[in-house]
Design a protein around this motif. Structure first.
Motif, PDB file in Angstrom:
ATOM      1  N   LYS A 392      49.810  30.458  33.282  1.00 12.89           N
ATOM      2  CA  LYS A 392      48.766  31.185  32.548  1.00 12.89           C
ATOM      3  C   LYS A 392      47.424  30.453  32.691  1.00 12.89           C
ATOM      4  N   GLY A 393      46.358  31.206  32.488  1.00  9.67           N
ATOM      5  CA  GLY A 393      45.026  30.613  32.555  1.00  9.67           C
ATOM      6  C   GLY A 393      44.515  30.442  33.970  1.00  9.67           C
ATOM      7  N   VAL A 394      45.051  31.279  34.866  1.00 11.45           N
ATOM      8  CA  VAL A 394      44.666  31.163  36.279  1.00 11.45           C
ATOM      9  C   VAL A 394      43.725  32.304  36.635  1.00 11.45           C
ATOM     10  N   GLN A 395      42.684  31.983  37.427  1.00 10.36           N
ATOM     11  CA  GLN A 395      41.713  33.006  37.809  1.00 10.36           C
ATOM     12  C   GLN A 395      42.366  34.059  38.706  1.00 10.36           C
ATOM     13  N   GLN A 396      42.034  35.338  38.470  1.00 10.86           N
ATOM     14  CA  GLN A 396      42.608  36.437  39.259  1.00 10.86           C
ATOM     15  C   GLN A 396      41.564  36.933  40.260  1.00 10.86           C
ATOM     16  N   GLN A 397      42.041  37.324  41.407  1.00  6.94           N
ATOM     17  CA  GLN A 397      41.126  37.948  42.374  1.00  6.94           C
ATOM     18  C   GLN A 397      41.412  39.439  42.401  1.00  6.94           C
ATOM     19  N   ARG A 398      40.364  40.239  42.216  1.00  8.58           N
ATOM     20  CA  ARG A 398      40.563  41.695  42.093  1.00  8.58           C
ATOM     21  C   ARG A 398      39.848  42.458  43.194  1.00  8.58           C
ATOM     22  N   THR A 399      40.302  43.686  43.378  1.00 14.26           N
ATOM     23  CA  THR A 399      39.553  44.632  44.193  1.00 14.26           C
ATOM     24  C   THR A 399      39.354  45.866  43.342  1.00 14.26           C
TER      25      THR A 399
ATOM     26  N   ALA B 321      35.070  30.835  37.118  1.00 16.21           N
ATOM     27  CA  ALA B 321      35.413  31.130  35.721  1.00 16.21           C
ATOM     28  C   ALA B 321      36.332  32.342  35.641  1.00 16.21           C
ATOM     29  N   ILE B 322      37.177  32.352  34.599  1.00 14.11           N
ATOM     30  CA  ILE B 322      37.897  33.589  34.273  1.00 14.11           C
ATOM     31  C   ILE B 322      36.879  34.491  33.612  1.00 14.11           C
ATOM     32  N   GLN B 323      36.732  35.702  34.093  1.00 13.76           N
ATOM     33  CA  GLN B 323      35.710  36.589  33.552  1.00 13.76           C
ATOM     34  C   GLN B 323      36.344  37.844  32.973  1.00 13.76           C
ATOM     35  N   ILE B 324      35.928  38.177  31.753  1.00 14.63           N
ATOM     36  CA  ILE B 324      36.424  39.397  31.112  1.00 14.63           C
ATOM     37  C   ILE B 324      35.203  40.242  30.767  1.00 14.63           C
ATOM     38  N   ALA B 325      35.102  41.390  31.419  1.00 11.03           N
ATOM     39  CA  ALA B 325      33.938  42.244  31.209  1.00 11.03           C
ATOM     40  C   ALA B 325      34.350  43.485  30.436  1.00 11.03           C
ATOM     41  N   GLY B 326      33.377  44.112  29.780  1.00  9.61           N
ATOM     42  CA  GLY B 326      33.636  45.366  29.083  1.00  9.61           C
ATOM     43  C   GLY B 326      32.333  46.099  28.893  1.00  9.61           C
ATOM     44  N   THR B 327      32.282  47.335  29.350  1.00 10.05           N
ATOM     45  CA  THR B 327      31.062  48.119  29.183  1.00 10.05           C
ATOM     46  C   THR B 327      31.400  49.605  29.196  1.00 10.05           C
ATOM     47  N   GLY B 328      30.504  50.361  28.587  1.00 13.10           N
ATOM     48  CA  GLY B 328      30.671  51.807  28.604  1.00 13.10           C
ATOM     49  C   GLY B 328      29.812  52.447  29.675  1.00 13.10           C
ATOM     50  N   GLN B 329      29.200  51.634  30.518  1.00 12.52           N
ATOM     51  CA  GLN B 329      28.334  52.148  31.581  1.00 12.52           C
ATOM     52  C   GLN B 329      29.169  52.440  32.826  1.00 12.52           C
ATOM     53  N   PRO B 330      29.482  53.704  33.100  1.00  9.90           N
ATOM     54  CA  PRO B 330      30.358  53.999  34.236  1.00  9.90           C
ATOM     55  C   PRO B 330      29.828  53.440  35.558  1.00  9.90           C
ATOM     56  N   ALA B 331      28.498  53.416  35.709  1.00  8.05           N
ATOM     57  CA  ALA B 331      27.927  52.971  36.989  1.00  8.05           C
ATOM     58  C   ALA B 331      28.180  51.490  37.240  1.00  8.05           C
ATOM     59  N   GLN B 332      28.339  50.719  36.172  1.00  6.80           N
ATOM     60  CA  GLN B 332      28.511  49.264  36.351  1.00  6.80           C
ATOM     61  C   GLN B 332      29.980  48.855  36.453  1.00  6.80           C
ATOM     62  N   LEU B 333      30.857  49.765  36.081  1.00  4.55           N
ATOM     63  CA  LEU B 333      32.283  49.402  36.049  1.00  4.55           C
ATOM     64  C   LEU B 333      32.836  48.930  37.398  1.00  4.55           C
ATOM     65  N   PRO B 334      32.518  49.620  38.499  1.00  2.00           N
ATOM     66  CA  PRO B 334      33.077  49.150  39.776  1.00  2.00           C
ATOM     67  C   PRO B 334      32.689  47.710  40.095  1.00  2.00           C
ATOM     68  N   PHE B 335      31.475  47.331  39.737  1.00  2.00           N
ATOM     69  CA  PHE B 335      31.019  45.967  40.017  1.00  2.00           C
ATOM     70  C   PHE B 335      31.820  44.964  39.203  1.00  2.00           C
TER      71      PHE B 335
END
Lengths: 613, 399
Positions: A392-399, B321-335
């Motif tokens: 756990k706590g590992v960075q994920q790579q997404r598409t 960094a582990i990144q967790i994003a959240g937005t209601g802007q459909p145009a920005q979601l793919p990014f």
């Protein structure tokens, strides 16, 4: 160890000093292969009045002597090495779980990260983890200190922070230890062994904090980066300290240590070792279980990663009440094809708990005990699945393709679809009156999917083979495959669900005698075909051509055709058409009828006895 | 030689006949048309006036049957060019002109009536040159109604929604486990904070570039409260750079409360939250700089984002960094999906607070709203299917 080349080792004696009995085995090289010759058993003598573990060892070895006709002990009662003709043994190895085995506490910064890695290291080394202290375990410092003082472990494994990571949290944990000033369980006057396997930058601070309080040993960080575990140095150090501190304090172990040609290992650690060896040698995914009276150990090797869990409160005698409480009456009784009075049931359970050595005397009792075993296995396996996870706590790579399918980190490694072999051991499985009963207990407890080989450890010699594998891998693996395991057969269970009893699988087996068996399997149906063992005791092989219905999966995707060589055993081929996830019929009459139907088909109990119930 | 006289005679005769024909064609219809123009169109009939239902009073609805000469559309050949609506307070009194409608109309909505006064209405059909009036209607009074029954379905839906919210809140309070599907991004919050703790690095929380009047910013600040609670428990380092002063103040208060609730008010420091700039790209550049210098272990982007989304998320990805994003802007979601570890998509952003806190009230509301959404989705689906099969009016279809 004596300077013997592996090829010069012909005679091996190995013992496992358990809490109640000491088991000895004699292995000899017959031609090119190593085989088990005899086994002996004697009560363990670690407790008063004897207080010398070697007495039990000698008694067990004496039984081996008697049965094999080989003289192993000299007049002074010492093991003769090396062998010479029909006298002595080339090597002697031993494991031990006497006196409660190795009891440890582990500590780490984050419960699901370094603390979990530390727990994995300790469990893998064969320890019982009494508690896990973490910075985020929601306990206040004074509660944590009190807990450390109360438990009195044999040793503590302290970890935390990646290399270059946090130091404050780790030092805080060390301060807790320092404040608790813990004392070891055995050996008054000795300092408690503490292994530090955390952030290298915090080593000096840890040393300063724990100076003169504990016997501190520093090893490599078990989580140098969050993406990788490095458990081996910590595990090896645990084994060393187990020998030096724990075993050295137990009655008679100092003497025993001088006899053995390899360090004494904790029993579960040795079992894990042989499991891992077999999985690595054969390139298979394995799950093993040892269901005892007080605890249930589960071992697994998936994707080359070994995991072990101890369900300390799930067992068949001392912990049977807890199994009943955790699973619930309904869950236990769903496996029983007749009705029993609840009060009567509860009495039976409590009787088993207070008289742990009793065995079932009637068919009802046997069925009921095996129903409890199925639930104990199921619950222990749930615990195991939640522990045997990716890091756990590992960075994920997404598409962008992951937009609606973002998998959560920390997924379980256990994949029943890819499981190749399921090995059971422990009284209820190894000593079931019929081997088919062990097969059904394993199937109902673990719910294997697709194609899975089933086996039981005949006399629980995996510990001895585990420690032997550290000295002589070939001998350990050969004896494991030929003498240790009783091959039950292969379970073929298509995964999928249906509402009606339609055909879900077309099967064709090309048997070794040239016969071809063809047919279809209905949903909710079980079938058994004999495919036994050859004259050497090795399982016979058959070619299976399996075509599941579109919504059912046998490892090649839904509806995917499978052609595979399958192995036989004393039970043979079991076709399990009950679907996965498995649900018993909710209607009581249909449930009882179905249970009886499956039991009769698989020849689990004598039919006339089932009719009477 | 040809006889010339006879030829001339013949031409004259033809010209005369042609002239008579043309004249007769031109002259004969004139009396008919003239006669029609002068005649008034038939008057509208069956004039009825009634109080407009389901209103707050002050209006009367008048309906009538159109003139028999009205062909229903505005065209030159329609003898009725339109209608005038006349109103009086006495049946034989003077009628005032209230308004006009086009040809083909059969109703009028008088929105200037006073309540509780009797009104009489007449409809005047306008011909080309003359007109005709209907008989006066029966007297009618405008009144206010207590209940607007036209909104009964809206009321019913609102009632179901409210009841289901109350029901689920009660269920949640009694300890019943309410199922909410796993949201990967929210499950990973503890992992992200844990990672920062183990690595001894900072956590950055970016609440978007909009102000507190934006729903997404509010949702982002609410989630911040939950994240801050975990960082307090883990003793991790949290930092919140903002682009709006009001957001800064709100974030400070939120974190302070979260740290107090976690039993660690000692760990709270006002400087955890600070203001950078209102300028979109000035803010982006500043935050990117912070990412590169501090190398945080976890970054949260929760709120409203525009063009800066990818610039920020890519930098965060680059620093590991582990990144967790959240937005209601459909145009920005793919990014965000491509550059972040986890992304809360639209609704998930608003559900996050309930999901993380497991507060019975929030969970109950979430489940109750789900019931409402399910009903709306059901009707949208049914409507779409009916439209696809050419059913535009359900009443007509059912008849």
């Amino acid at each position: 160890m004596k300077d013997l080349k592996p090829e010069d080792i012909n005679i091996i004696v190995a013992t496992d000093c358990g809490s109640t009995t000491t088991k000895a085995i004699l292995i000899e090289k017959k031609g090119d292969e190593y085989r088990l010759i005899v086994r002996g058993e004697a009560p363990t003598t670690v407790e008063a009045p004897f207080e010398d573990v070697t007495m039990g060892v000698l008694n067990a070895v004496a039984e081996v002597e008697e049965l094999s006709g080989r003289k192993i002990l000299d007049e002074k009662g010492k093991i003769i090495t090396p062998s010479n003709g029909n006298v002595g043994t080339d090597i002697y190895v031993s494991t031990s779980s006497a006196g409660g085995g190795l009891q440890m506490m582990v500590a780490g910064v984050v419960r699901s990260m370094t603390a979990e890695s530390a727990e994995r290291a300790a469990l893998g080394a064969g320890a019982i983890v009494m508690d896990v202290i973490a910075s985020n375990d929601k306990r206040l410092p004074h509660q944590q200190i009190q807990r450390i003082r109360q438990l009195r472990p044999d040793m503590i494994l302290l970890s935390g922070g990646i290399d270059g990571g946090t130091t404050t949290h780790v030092v805080e944990l060390a301060e807790l230890l320092s404040a608790a000033d813990p004392k070891p369980r055995l050996g008054i006057g000795y300092q408690l062994p503490v292994i530090y396997a955390g952030n290298i930058n915090a080593r000096e601070a840890i040393k300063n904090t724990l100076l003169n309080k504990v016997d501190l040993t520093v090893v490599e960080n078990l989580r140098p980066v969050l993406e990788r575990e490095n458990l081996l140095p910590a595990r090896e150090k645990i084994h060393d300290l187990f020998m030096e501190h724990v075993m050295a304090q137990a009655p008679g172990y100092k003497k025993l240590m001088t006899w053995t040609d390899a360090p004494i290992m904790p029993t579960p650690g040795a079992v894990g070792l042989i499991m891992k060896k077999i999985a690595d040698e054969e390139g298979i995914q394995v799950v093993g279980v040892d269901i005892g009276g007080a605890t249930t150990d589960i071992f697994s090797v998936f994707q080359g990663i070994f995991n072990r869990t101890v369900s300390a409160n799930l067992g068949m005698s001392y912990s049977v009440s807890n199994v009943f409480a955790e699973a619930g009456l309904d869950n236990v009784m769903r496996w029983v094809p007749f009705h029993l009075d609840e009060r009567d049931l509860r009495n039976r359970v409590k009787n088993k708990m207070i008289r742990p050595t009793t065995i079932p005397q009637s068919m009802e009792e046997l069925i009921f005990e095996q129903a409890i075993a199925k639930e104990a296995l199921r619950l222990a396996f749930i615990q195991h699945k939640s522990f045997a996870t990716v890091l756990k706590g590992v960075q994920q790579q997404r598409t962008i393709a992951d937009a609606f399918d973002q998998t959560i980190g920390g997924q379980t490694l256990v994949n029943m679809m890819t499981l190749d072999m399921l090995i059971g051991s422990g009284g209820v499985l190894s000593h079931a009156p019929r081997r088919h009963q062990a097969a059904l207990m394993l199937i109902d407890g673990f719910m294997p999917e697709a194609i899975t080989r089933l086996a039981v450890d005949s006399i629980f010699m995996m510990p001895q083979l585990g420690v032997l594998s550290t000295v002589h891998t070939k001998a350990a693996v050969e004896v494991f495959n030929k003498d240790c395991l009783i091959h039950l057969g292969t379970c073929i269970a298509p995964a999928g669900e249906l509402k009606d009893e339609r055909d879900i699988l077309k099967y064709k087996f090309e048997m070794p005698d040239g016969e071809t068996i063809e047919g279809t399997l209905k949903y909710g149906e079980m079938k058994k075909f004999p495919l036994g063992l050859d004259e050497k005791g090795d399982p016979l092989k058959a070619k299976a051509i399996l075509e599941p219905l579109r919504g059912f999966d046998l490892g090649e995707g839904k509806g995917g055709k499978v052609e595979k060589e399958i192995y036989g055993g004393v039970t043979g081929i079991i076709l399990d058409g009950r679907g996965r996830p498995f649900n018993l019929p909710t209607d009581d009459k249909i449930r009882v009828q179905k249970l009886k139907e499956w039991m009769i088909t698989l020849d689990i109990y004598p039919n006339e006895a089932l009719e009477r119930l | 030689m040809r006889p010339r006289i006879s030829t001339q005679t013949s031409n004259k005769t033809y010209a005369l006949i042609l002239s008579i024909l043309i004249l007769s064609f031109l002259l004969i219809p004139i009396p008919v048309l003239a006669q029609q123009d002068t005649l008034p169109p038939s008057p509208p009939t069956e004039v009825k006036a009634e109080d407009t239902p389901n209103d707050a009073g002050g209006s009367i609805t008048i309906i009538w049957k159109k003139s028999a000469d009205d062909i229903g559309v505005v065209r030159d050949d329609n003898k009725v060019k339109g209608y005038e609506i006349l109103r009086s307070t006495r049946t034989d009194g003077e009628y005032e002109l209230l308004g006009k409608t086009t040809a083909g109309a059969e109703s009028y909505f008088d929105s200037h009536a006073r309540n509780n006064i009797d009104y009489f209405y007449k409809i005047r059909a306008l011909g080309l040159v003359s007109l005709s009036e209907s008989l006066p209607s029966q007297p009618v009074k405008a009144k206010a109604q207590w209940v607007d029954w036209s909104r009964k379905y809206t009321f019913l839906l609102a009632l179901i929604l409210a009841l289901s919210i109350v029901y689920f809140i009660n269920q949640s309070k009694t300890g019943k486990e309410l199922f909410i599907r796993k949201i990967a991004g929210l499950e990973a919050v503890t992992d992200a904070v844990g990672r920062a703790t183990e690595m001894g690095r900072k956590i950055f929380y970016i609440p978007g570039i909009s102000d507190m009047d934006n729903m997404q910013t509010i949702a982002g600040v609410t989630i911040l409260g939950q994240v801050a609670k975990i960082t307090a428990e883990y003793e991790a380092k949290l930092e919140v750079p903002t682009s709006r002063s009001l957001v800064m103040v709100s974030c400070r208060e939120t974190i302070k409360e979260a740290y107090s609730n976690a039993g660690r008010p000692d760990l709270f420091n006002e400087n955890m939250v600070y203001y950078l700039t209102d300028d979109q790209f000035g803010y982006t550049a500043a935050v990117d700089g912070l990412f590169v210098r501090e190398k945080p272990a976890a970054i949260f982007f929760q709120g409203q984002f525009y063009a800066e989304s990818l610039i920020l998320a890519e930098t965060g990805n680059y620093v590991g960094a582990i990144q967790i994003a959240g937005t209601g802007q459909p145009a920005q979601l793919p990014f965000f999906v491509a550059a972040c570890d986890y992304t809360l998509i639209g609704e998930e952003l608003f559900a996050a607070s309930a999901y993380l806190s497991r507060d019975p009230k929030l969970l109950g509301s979430l489940k109750g709203q789900d019931v409402g959404k399910f009903i709306f989705l059901f009707f949208i689906l049914v409507g779409s299917i009916l439209l696809a099969f050419g059913v535009y009016d359900l009443r007509v279809f059912l008849r």
